[in-house]
Design an enzyme around this catalytic site. Structure first.
Site, PDB file in Angstrom:
ATOM      1  CD  GLU A 198      26.116  33.833  63.258  1.00  0.00           C
ATOM      2  OE1 GLU A 198      25.133  34.517  63.558  1.00  0.00           O
ATOM      3  OE2 GLU A 198      26.211  32.628  63.547  1.00  0.00           O
ATOM      4  CB  SER A 245      57.666  19.687  60.061  1.00  0.00           C
ATOM      5  OG  SER A 245      58.655  19.214  59.173  1.00  0.00           O
ATOM      6  CD  GLN A 303      59.776  21.319  62.047  1.00  0.00           C
ATOM      7  OE1 GLN A 303      60.713  20.899  61.378  1.00  0.00           O
ATOM      8  NE2 GLN A 303      59.326  20.680  63.102  1.00  0.00           N
ATOM      9  CE1 TYR A 341      65.164  26.209  59.330  1.00  0.00           C
ATOM     10  CE2 TYR A 341      66.327  24.970  61.013  1.00  0.00           C
ATOM     11  CZ  TYR A 341      65.192  25.201  60.265  1.00  0.00           C
ATOM     12  OH  TYR A 341      64.071  24.412  60.467  1.00  0.00           O
ATOM     13  CG  ASN A 352      20.098  30.881  63.592  1.00  0.00           C
ATOM     14  OD1 ASN A 352      19.270  31.773  63.772  1.00  0.00           O
ATOM     15  ND2 ASN A 352      20.144  29.779  64.329  1.00  0.00           N
ATOM     16  CG  ASN A 373      69.022  25.068  57.249  1.00  0.00           C
ATOM     17  OD1 ASN A 373      68.277  24.203  57.706  1.00  0.00           O
ATOM     18  ND2 ASN A 373      70.139  25.442  57.852  1.00  0.00           N
ATOM     19  CB  SER A 409      17.731  26.625  66.643  1.00  0.00           C
ATOM     20  OG  SER A 409      17.482  26.119  67.926  1.00  0.00           O
ATOM     21  CB  THR A 415      27.342  56.761  60.014  1.00  0.00           C
ATOM     22  OG1 THR A 415      26.373  57.665  60.548  1.00  0.00           O
ATOM     23  CG2 THR A 415      27.592  57.092  58.556  1.00  0.00           C
ATOM     24  CG  HIS A 416      27.964  56.549  64.491  1.00  0.00           C
ATOM     25  ND1 HIS A 416      29.144  56.657  65.196  1.00  0.00           N
ATOM     26  CD2 HIS A 416      27.952  57.587  63.612  1.00  0.00           C
ATOM     27  CE1 HIS A 416      29.817  57.734  64.763  1.00  0.00           C
ATOM     28  NE2 HIS A 416      29.114  58.304  63.805  1.00  0.00           N
ATOM     29  CE  LYS A 440      17.338  31.553  66.346  1.00  0.00           C
ATOM     30  NZ  LYS A 440      17.690  32.954  66.215  1.00  0.00           N
TER      31      LYS A 440
END
Ligand code: ARG
Length: 480
Positions: free
Chosen positions: A286, A25, A318, A313, A281, A108, A273, A153-154, A279
């Site tokens: 996002e 790990s 892990q 355990y 954006n 553990n 872009s 709304t909607h 553009k």
């Protein structure tokens, strides 16, 4: 990382062979490097205090641990995990005495303590960033109590409202997100250390002592539960999911508002872009919107890993941990960036006002006005539903449906007021509503909650800092 073929725990027999990196790990354990050193220091300090190891050995171990910490994670030898790496390095450095560090414990209880220690810090950092975001939201709301905006709304024009009211709606969601984190924090903040593999230990350890040194508010009593349980990961993931939905919703609104030119997102948080030169954006928003996919992956990944595991355990555990680090990091970044976006966005108040009445969004206000004049609401609804957004049409439909002239009930002025988006919003002064007078009250109430959450955050932060100082002071005392 130094590349030895085995660590002190596996020796040459369990060196992992071709599965070595699969078993390890180490690629995520840098998250718990500092936590592990502190957990080691607390454990060794307690062992020495209880005369389970000698003061001389404690001195050598503590000295070794400090120098391993100073050298940093990158200088650890390769190992199955960070616990094995630190112990291996310790024995390399100080010899035989290093082999006494792991008396009366197991990886553990160690790993569970480390995760709780680090996650506690991460949750506090996140709380702090979300509180700062709330601060930005409140100060923006303060500047926009009279900025009238279309409400949807909607995704259809619904009723005009104020920008403050919209902002405060997210303030409230974030408030609950923060409460969830504080709540989860109290269940993370408990020490499993001293549980050993799962079945306790014959050594006269002092679990309360290590818990106190590590700043935990208590211990997880049952040693089998302490090493096996990761429900604290699951509920942290659920709280992260909820926060990410709040972030995703704000982002989506801002993306939509910027599409309508209601708001101009600062260039620093936009992108362009590679082909369309005109553009701009809202890419950053996002990505914040998409971060909810990461938190859901954390929740479902944790859930699926934990489901059906036998006591006690199992190495499956892990695999559960990396999910949480992904989401805490992603949400911390998102919170900080979202604050900046809201702080730097420019709102087009003129366009917002001129769009606020679009789609006859003042209609409910007109129906309310007729209702206040004594017409049953359902009748008022019918009259307005048939009407265009002007006095004459409403009056004519009133006449047709009610069989008497509207001015016998209600003045033209009252109807014109309801048709005006600004006055329409001003009318709605019920508790928690959008009128400028009411949002000012909401802002002052919110400020009280914000201050007390900042205080609670500082209290928790200081508790961790103070216990860390005390731990280092007690550990250093052995070096004299
Ligand atoms: N790296 C392990 C984990 O994250 C540490 C515990 C290993 N314990 C064991 N019994 N193999 O869970």
């Amino acid at each position: 990382m130094t590349n030895n073929s085995h660590d002190i725990i596996g020796g040459t027999r369990f060196s992992g062979g071709s599965a070595r990196s699969f078993l390890s790990s180490m690629d995520v354990d840098h998250h718990i490097f500092e936590a592990d050193i502190l957990v080691d220091l607390a454990h060794v300090t307690m062992l020495a205090e209880e005369d389970i190891i000698s003061k001389t050995d404690a001195k050598a171990i503590i000295d070794g641990l400090f120098s391993i910490y100073e050298a940093g994670f990158e200088h650890l030898p390769s190992a199955e995990d960070i616990h094995a790496a630190i112990e291996t390095e310790l024995v390399n450095k100080i010899g035989e005495a290093g082999g006494r560090m792991h008396t009366a414990r197991s990886r553990n209880d160690e790993v569970s303590t480390c995760i709780r220690y680090q996650l506690r810090n991460d949750i506090l950092s996140l709380i702090n960033s979300v509180l700062s975001l709330q601060e930005v939201i409140l100060s923006t709301a303060k500047n926009h109590t009279t900025t009238i905006i279309p409400g949807f709304t909607h995704l259809q024009n619904a009723q005009p409202t104020t920008l403050s009211h919209w902002l405060l709606s997210y303030y409230s969601s974030l408030e609950r997100d923060i409460q969830r984190f504080f709540d989860v924090y109290n269940r993370i903040n408990l020490s499993p250390l001293g549980s050993a593999a799962f079945a306790g230990t014959p050594f006269p350890i002092n679990r309360e002592k290590t818990a106190t040194l590590l700043g935990f508010s208590g211990i997880i009593e049952n040693t089998m539960d302490a090493v096996s349980s990761r429900d604290f990961l699951l509920e942290s993931a659920a709280s992260l999911c909820s926060l990410s939905i709040t972030f995703s919703n704000i982002s989506n609104d801002l993306i939509f508002y910027s599409n309508k030119n209601y708001v101009d997102i600062d260039d620093d948080y936009a992108s362009t872009s590679s082909i369309m030169p005109q553009k701009k954006n809202p890419d950053t928003l996002e990505l914040i919107r998409a971060a909810s996919a990461t938190t859901l992956a954390t929740f479902s990944g944790t859930f699926a890993t934990l489901k059906g595991l036998p006591r006690a355990y199992n190495r499956d555990l892990q695999s559960a941990t990396p999910y949480i680090w992904n989401s805490t990091e992603k949400m911390l970044e998102s919170a900080n960036i979202l604050s900046k976006i809201i702080e730097t966005s420019i709102w087009n108040a003129e366009l917002l006002l001129s769009s606020a009445g679009d789609g006859f969004s003042t209609a409910t206000g007109v129906a309310d006005t007729l209702t206040m004049a004594g017409i049953p609401f359902r009748k008022a609804h019918q009259i307005v539903a048939k009407s265009e957004s002007n006095y004459e049409d409403i009056a004519s439909n009133f006449n047709t449906i009610m069989g008497s002239p509207m001015d016998e009930f209600c003045t033209q002025d009252l109807i014109e007021s309801a048709l005006d988006p600004i006055k329409n919003v001003n009318m709605r002064d019920s508790l928690g509503g959008p009128s400028p007078r009411i949002v000012l009250d909401s802002i002052s109430n919110a400020k009280i909650g914000l201050d007390s959450n900042f205080k609670l955050h500082t209290t928790y932060k200081n508790q961790i800092e103070q216990s860390k100082e005390e731990l280092i002071r007690e550990a250093r005392a052995y070096l004299k």
